[in-house]
Motif scaffolding. Structure first.
Motif, mmCIF file in Angstrom:
data_model
loop_
_atom_site.group_PDB
_atom_site.id
_atom_site.type_symbol
_atom_site.label_atom_id
_atom_site.label_comp_id
_atom_site.label_asym_id
_atom_site.label_seq_id
_atom_site.Cartn_x
_atom_site.Cartn_y
_atom_site.Cartn_z
ATOM 1 N N ALA A 1 0.940 -1.350 0.028
ATOM 2 C CA ALA A 1 -0.185 0.016 0.127
ATOM 3 C C ALA A 1 0.762 1.201 0.105
ATOM 4 N N ARG A 2 0.154 2.152 -0.586
ATOM 5 C CA ARG A 2 1.178 3.544 -0.388
ATOM 6 C C ARG A 2 0.162 4.852 -0.572
ATOM 7 N N THR A 3 0.680 5.978 -0.059
ATOM 8 C CA THR A 3 -0.095 7.008 0.047
ATOM 9 C C THR A 3 0.657 8.304 -0.050
ATOM 10 N N GLY A 4 0.093 9.343 -0.603
ATOM 11 C CA GLY A 4 0.820 10.801 -0.523
ATOM 12 C C GLY A 4 1.938 10.584 -1.727
ATOM 13 N N LEU A 5 3.176 11.380 -1.328
ATOM 14 C CA LEU A 5 4.354 11.279 -2.084
ATOM 15 C C LEU A 5 5.501 10.379 -1.995
ATOM 16 N N GLN A 6 5.899 9.783 -2.949
ATOM 17 C CA GLN A 6 7.118 8.863 -2.780
ATOM 18 C C GLN A 6 8.522 10.068 -2.953
ATOM 19 N N GLU A 7 9.513 9.251 -2.704
ATOM 20 C CA GLU A 7 10.608 9.942 -2.417
ATOM 21 C C GLU A 7 10.951 10.909 -3.814
ATOM 22 N N ALA A 8 10.796 10.293 -5.102
ATOM 23 C CA ALA A 8 11.078 10.914 -6.404
ATOM 24 C C ALA A 8 10.156 12.229 -6.517
ATOM 25 N N GLU A 9 8.927 12.020 -6.199
ATOM 26 C CA GLU A 9 8.134 13.307 -6.307
ATOM 27 C C GLU A 9 8.309 14.229 -5.229
ATOM 28 N N ILE A 10 8.726 13.887 -4.116
ATOM 29 C CA ILE A 10 9.269 14.921 -3.067
ATOM 30 C C ILE A 10 10.441 15.610 -3.531
ATOM 31 N N LYS A 11 11.295 15.106 -3.911
ATOM 32 C CA LYS A 11 12.423 15.514 -4.643
ATOM 33 C C LYS A 11 12.269 16.566 -5.821
ATOM 34 N N ALA A 12 11.333 16.021 -6.449
ATOM 35 C CA ALA A 12 10.918 16.982 -7.767
ATOM 36 C C ALA A 12 10.194 18.286 -7.491
ATOM 37 N N LEU A 13 9.619 18.248 -6.180
ATOM 38 C CA LEU A 13 9.086 19.383 -5.649
ATOM 39 C C LEU A 13 9.879 20.190 -5.053
ATOM 40 N N GLY A 14 11.146 19.908 -4.687
ATOM 41 C CA GLY A 14 12.209 20.507 -3.982
ATOM 42 C C GLY A 14 11.851 20.650 -2.676
ATOM 43 N N LEU A 15 11.203 19.698 -1.902
ATOM 44 C CA LEU A 15 10.687 19.926 -0.558
ATOM 45 C C LEU A 15 12.123 19.451 0.218
ATOM 46 N N ASP A 16 12.138 20.070 1.459
ATOM 47 C CA ASP A 16 13.175 19.410 2.226
ATOM 48 C C ASP A 16 12.600 18.338 3.227
ATOM 49 N N TYR A 17 13.260 17.419 3.277
ATOM 50 C CA TYR A 17 12.484 16.156 3.776
ATOM 51 C C TYR A 17 13.286 15.299 4.693
ATOM 52 N N ALA A 18 12.575 14.530 5.500
ATOM 53 C CA ALA A 18 13.314 13.250 6.145
ATOM 54 C C ALA A 18 12.462 12.165 6.112
ATOM 55 N N SER A 19 12.995 10.980 6.298
ATOM 56 C CA SER A 19 12.085 9.714 6.071
ATOM 57 C C SER A 19 12.755 8.710 7.251
ATOM 58 N N ALA A 20 11.830 7.824 7.385
ATOM 59 C CA ALA A 20 11.948 6.541 8.424
ATOM 60 C C ALA A 20 11.604 5.359 7.926
ATOM 61 N N GLN A 21 12.291 4.241 7.873
ATOM 62 C CA GLN A 21 11.487 2.869 7.551
ATOM 63 C C GLN A 21 12.006 1.996 8.860
ATOM 64 N N ILE A 22 10.899 1.273 9.211
ATOM 65 C CA ILE A 22 10.984 0.241 10.219
ATOM 66 C C ILE A 22 10.361 -0.969 9.751
#
Ligand SMILES: Cc1cc2nc3c(=O)[nH]c(=O)nc-3n(C[C@H](O)[C@H](O)[C@H](O)COP(=O)(O)OP(=O)(O)OC[C@H]3O[C@@H](n4cnc5c(N)ncnc54)[C@H](O)[C@@H]3O)c2cc1C
Length: 407
Positions: A298-319
């Protein structure tokens, strides 16, 4: 097949007083004179070329759906190649499996249709290969999450060929015999295409209705096109993306149903002149869910490539966690990945891959995206817990907790 049809034309006529004319195609829209030319067609959509009529309208809704994309390579129109897009095409694939006893199937495209068809054909005993041009299947996930799905497909018995595309279909006597990729030849008795869809908007465009993102019909939040009295809904129309804050094209039944409801309310309000409240479609967040074998995705919202394309400053965590309390029978692995905006802490997206009970957890993140929650607020959500369903911290909250430290 009958059970897949929600409402027949007879039910629409008797219960809702709707004149649903199946086997008629709208071939031309004359916006100036407010009329549509409709022509009868055969069962397979073939033109019968007789008795076309002009139908007048006060309000017009385009709900023409989407069309499957075909690769532009030699042999693509051979018999035995199916693009699964309508109930009829599903019936045709099933009767080919039942009647022609194919042994080897090749699926082109590792999206949800490709995955679901791979599972269905393996269950029917076929030898299944899947060709995907990207480094992993399910490219609506980040590659590292997609790789979990690729592994599950292989374990399920699918021969997976990543970073390959068909360059031609080998055809003999009008029938497909093999898929030729840029690296190999895969013999095939049956080919299923699942490389995506595009909005079916030629009729609207020819009439002069403006198109927007990815060629979908441009609409506002009431589902009005820029042309007065003309509306669009479903796979042919664009949607507002609540996270990217840009128009998007999302071809899913979840969106189409809500579009239809909003457009229907507004058209009825307008045509009855009742002055009632207009309905609004607030937007999409890009939620989708599927499975392959026992693995839920399942997925929702933006994935990393989309976030980067929008130029947003972001952090992520995978557990990594478990779908139930670790000691409870039937607990299986679940991987959750969450993105948040640095500074604001706003949730940007999430992806989940895991065993039974994993995927529907995405709805917590989808709801959080709609509400504009921060990851800190997700940590504080009063989510349910009992050992058969979750650990005391739900995996979604664990992922949010990890990312809180980084934003
Ligand atoms: C195999 C498959 C599995 C799917 N699984 C899911 C899922 O699990 N979850 C999910 O959310 N979505 C799923 N979808 C997507 C979902 O089916 C679509 O998003 C949804 O059907 C779109 O609804 P719609 O009314 O916009 O278009 P459609 O359902 O495509 O309806 C459009 C209709 O318009 C007709 N039409 C087109 N042009 C004309 C014309 N000129 N004149 C007259 N009629 C015309 C078409 O024949 C069609 O009947 C799946 C799709 C496929 C193909």
């Amino acid at each position: 097949v009958e059970r897949l049809i929600a409402r027949t034309p007879e039910v629409l006529r008797e219960r809702y007083d709707i004149d649903a004319r199946v086997l008629y195609e709208a071939v031309e829209v004359d916006l100036a004179r407010q009329r549509v030319r409709v022509c009868p067609v055969g069962e397979k959509g073939d033109a019968l070329g007789r008795e076309c009529v002009w139908e007048a309208f006060d309000q017009l809704l385009f709900a023409t759906g989407a069309l499957p994309v075909y690769p532009d390579v030699p042999g693509v129109s051979a018999r035995g190649i199916y693009a699964l897009s309508t109930l009829q095409s599903g019936i045709e694939v099933r009767s080919a499996v039942d009647g022609e006893m194919p042994r080897r199937a090749v699926i082109v495209g590792g999206g949800y249709i490709g995955l679901e068809m791979a599972e269905a054909l393996i269950a029917r005993g076929l030898d299944v290969s899947l060709v995907e041009k990207m480094p992993q299947v399910m490219n609506t996930l980040d590659p590292d999450m997609g790789s979990l799905v690729s592994s599950a497909l292989r374990e399920f018995g699918v021969h997976l060929y990543l970073e390959e595309s068909p360059v031609a279909f080998a055809v003999d006597g009008g029938r497909v015999r093999a898929v030729i990729t840029d690296r190999r030849t895969l013999p095939a008795d049956l080919v299923v295409l699942g490389i995506g869809v595009r909005p079916n908007t030629a009729l609207a465009a020819e009439a002069g209705v403006p198109l927007g993102v990815r060629g979908a019909i441009r609409v506002d939040r009431q589902l009005r096109t820029p042309v007065d009295g003309v509306w669009a809904a479903g796979d042919c129309a664009e949607s507002w993306h609540l996270v990217s804050r840009r128009p998007a094209h999302v071809a899913l039944g979840t969106v189409a149903n809500k579009h239809g409801r909003v457009a229907g309310i507004n058209i009825a309000t307008r045509s009855q002149g009742s002055g009632g409240e207009e309905a609004l479609f607030p937007g999409v967040v890009g939620t989708a869910i599927t499975k392959v074998g026992a693995l839920e995705i399942a997925r929702t919202g933006l994935q990393e490539a989309e976030i980067k394309a929008l130029g947003l400053d972001y952090a992520s965590a995978q557990i990594e966690s478990r779908t139930r309390a670790g000691y409870y029978p039937g607990a299986s692995r679940i991987t959750v990945k969450v993105y948040a905006e640095k500074g604001s802490g706003r949730l940007l997206g999430g992806q989940i891959v895991g065993g039974e009970g994993a995927a529907k957890r995405i709805d917590v993140l989808a709801t959080a995206l709609h509400a504009g929650l921060t990851v800190g607020e997700i940590v504080d959500l009063d989510l349910s817990y009992a050992p058969p369903y979750s650990s005391v911290w739900d995996p979604v909250a664990i992922a949010a907790r990890q990312v809180v430290r980084l934003v």
